[in-house]
Design an enzyme around this catalytic site. Sequence first.
Site, PDB file in Angstrom:
ATOM      1  N   GLY A  24       0.708  -1.082  -0.134  1.00 25.56           N
ATOM      2  CA  GLY A  24       0.003  -0.006   0.138  1.00 25.56           C
ATOM      3  C   GLY A  24       0.905   1.347  -0.188  1.00 25.56           C
ATOM      4  CG  ASN A  26      -0.832   3.629  -4.307  1.00 27.42           C
ATOM      5  OD1 ASN A  26      -0.786   2.989  -2.842  1.00 27.42           O
ATOM      6  ND2 ASN A  26      -1.860   3.634  -4.858  1.00 27.42           N
ATOM      7  CB  THR A  27      -1.717   7.163  -1.640  1.00 26.44           C
ATOM      8  OG1 THR A  27      -2.216   8.242  -1.195  1.00 26.44           O
ATOM      9  CG2 THR A  27      -2.446   5.903  -1.048  1.00 26.44           C
ATOM     10  N   GLY A  28      -0.337   8.083   0.964  1.00 26.84           N
ATOM     11  CA  GLY A  28      -0.212   8.156   2.388  1.00 26.84           C
ATOM     12  C   GLY A  28       0.791   7.617   3.191  1.00 26.84           C
ATOM     13  CB  ILE A  29       0.943   5.876   6.462  1.00 26.92           C
ATOM     14  CG1 ILE A  29       0.213   6.814   7.320  1.00 26.92           C
ATOM     15  CG2 ILE A  29       1.862   5.129   7.294  1.00 26.92           C
ATOM     16  CD1 ILE A  29      -0.852   6.382   8.229  1.00 26.92           C
ATOM     17  N   GLY A  30       2.084   4.577   3.874  1.00 29.21           N
ATOM     18  CA  GLY A  30       2.659   3.787   3.039  1.00 29.21           C
ATOM     19  C   GLY A  30       3.819   4.508   2.184  1.00 29.21           C
ATOM     20  CB  SER A 153      -6.019   1.542  13.362  1.00 25.70           C
ATOM     21  OG  SER A 153      -6.967   2.650  13.761  1.00 25.70           O
ATOM     22  CE1 TYR A 179      -9.415  -0.038   9.399  1.00 23.98           C
ATOM     23  CE2 TYR A 179      -9.718   1.397  11.063  1.00 23.98           C
ATOM     24  CZ  TYR A 179      -9.188   0.948  10.256  1.00 23.98           C
ATOM     25  OH  TYR A 179      -7.695   1.662  10.164  1.00 23.98           O
TER      26      TYR A 179
END
Length: 307
Positions: A24, A26-30, A153, A179
């Site tokens: 993951g 490609n964006t955000g935290i990753g 989380s 979640y």
Amino acid sequence: MSSDGKWTAADVPDQSGRVAVVTGSNTGIGYHTAAVLAHRGAHVVLAVRDLEKGNAALARIKAVNPQADVTLQKLDLSALDSVRTAADALRSAYPRIDLLINNAGVMWTPKQVTTDGFELQFGTNHLGHFALTGLLLDRLLPVRGSRVVTVSSQAHRIRARIHFDDLHWERRYDRIAAYGQSKLANLLFTYELQRRLAAQAMNTIAVAAHPGGSNTELTRNLPAIVKPAVTVLGPLLFQSAARGALPTLRAATDQSVQGGQYYGPDGLGEQRGHPKLVESSAQSHDAELQRRLWAVSEELTGVTFPV
């Protein structure tokens, strides 16, 4: 560390010669996790579902550092066939892996199932990563200092329990509780994996992290009733994705980290701030729950571990 004793990205040690797989990314935290590791010299594999977005992320990293050693691997964690195909490709390409960072995730999605019939959040966030880790672990085990870092989380505390009688929410669906189940599962998995690694005195350790409140694409499925409040209060509630990546980076690279630890922000409610060692819920440390989830996960994915 900085002059005030706070851990920052500048504290990530040289990663030259190390191979890091980040899901993951490609964006955000990753993305920010992968970018920092690449800038510190690691060979980083962006393991992503969308190759177009992955290529854009790779280009962003190289625009800042043309020498960055970054490659792409297609990986859809919601499909076990894709997980197996990706694991085969990674095993062929890399005889050794130093870091596996299980970062990808979906949050608060409407009721959906994966290709294999699993509830989407549990199937993607937990079972996909469980299978990937099991299939790649023998590439980490011989490598001194190797780590499996799984991103959980604060939601592991919110209406969270493992619904063994209805893991896939077929009787009724509560996206917030689902979640929470998936994020609790991330921690139960980490602690059971660490117990197994430690029992055999392996080189590899399993660690967990959480980003606090971070401004990422995960929030796109927020309930409509909540969105106006988040728009107004967002700057107070959420930190940047770059800051949210710091607990993951510390768990992955700080040489003082020990197996089975959990890192999160040091601010109020662990929502924002610099990364520190934090505590997870009592439920996440339930050894019987860990073992039971492990057995169910092996059964559902068909993946067994070499520990």
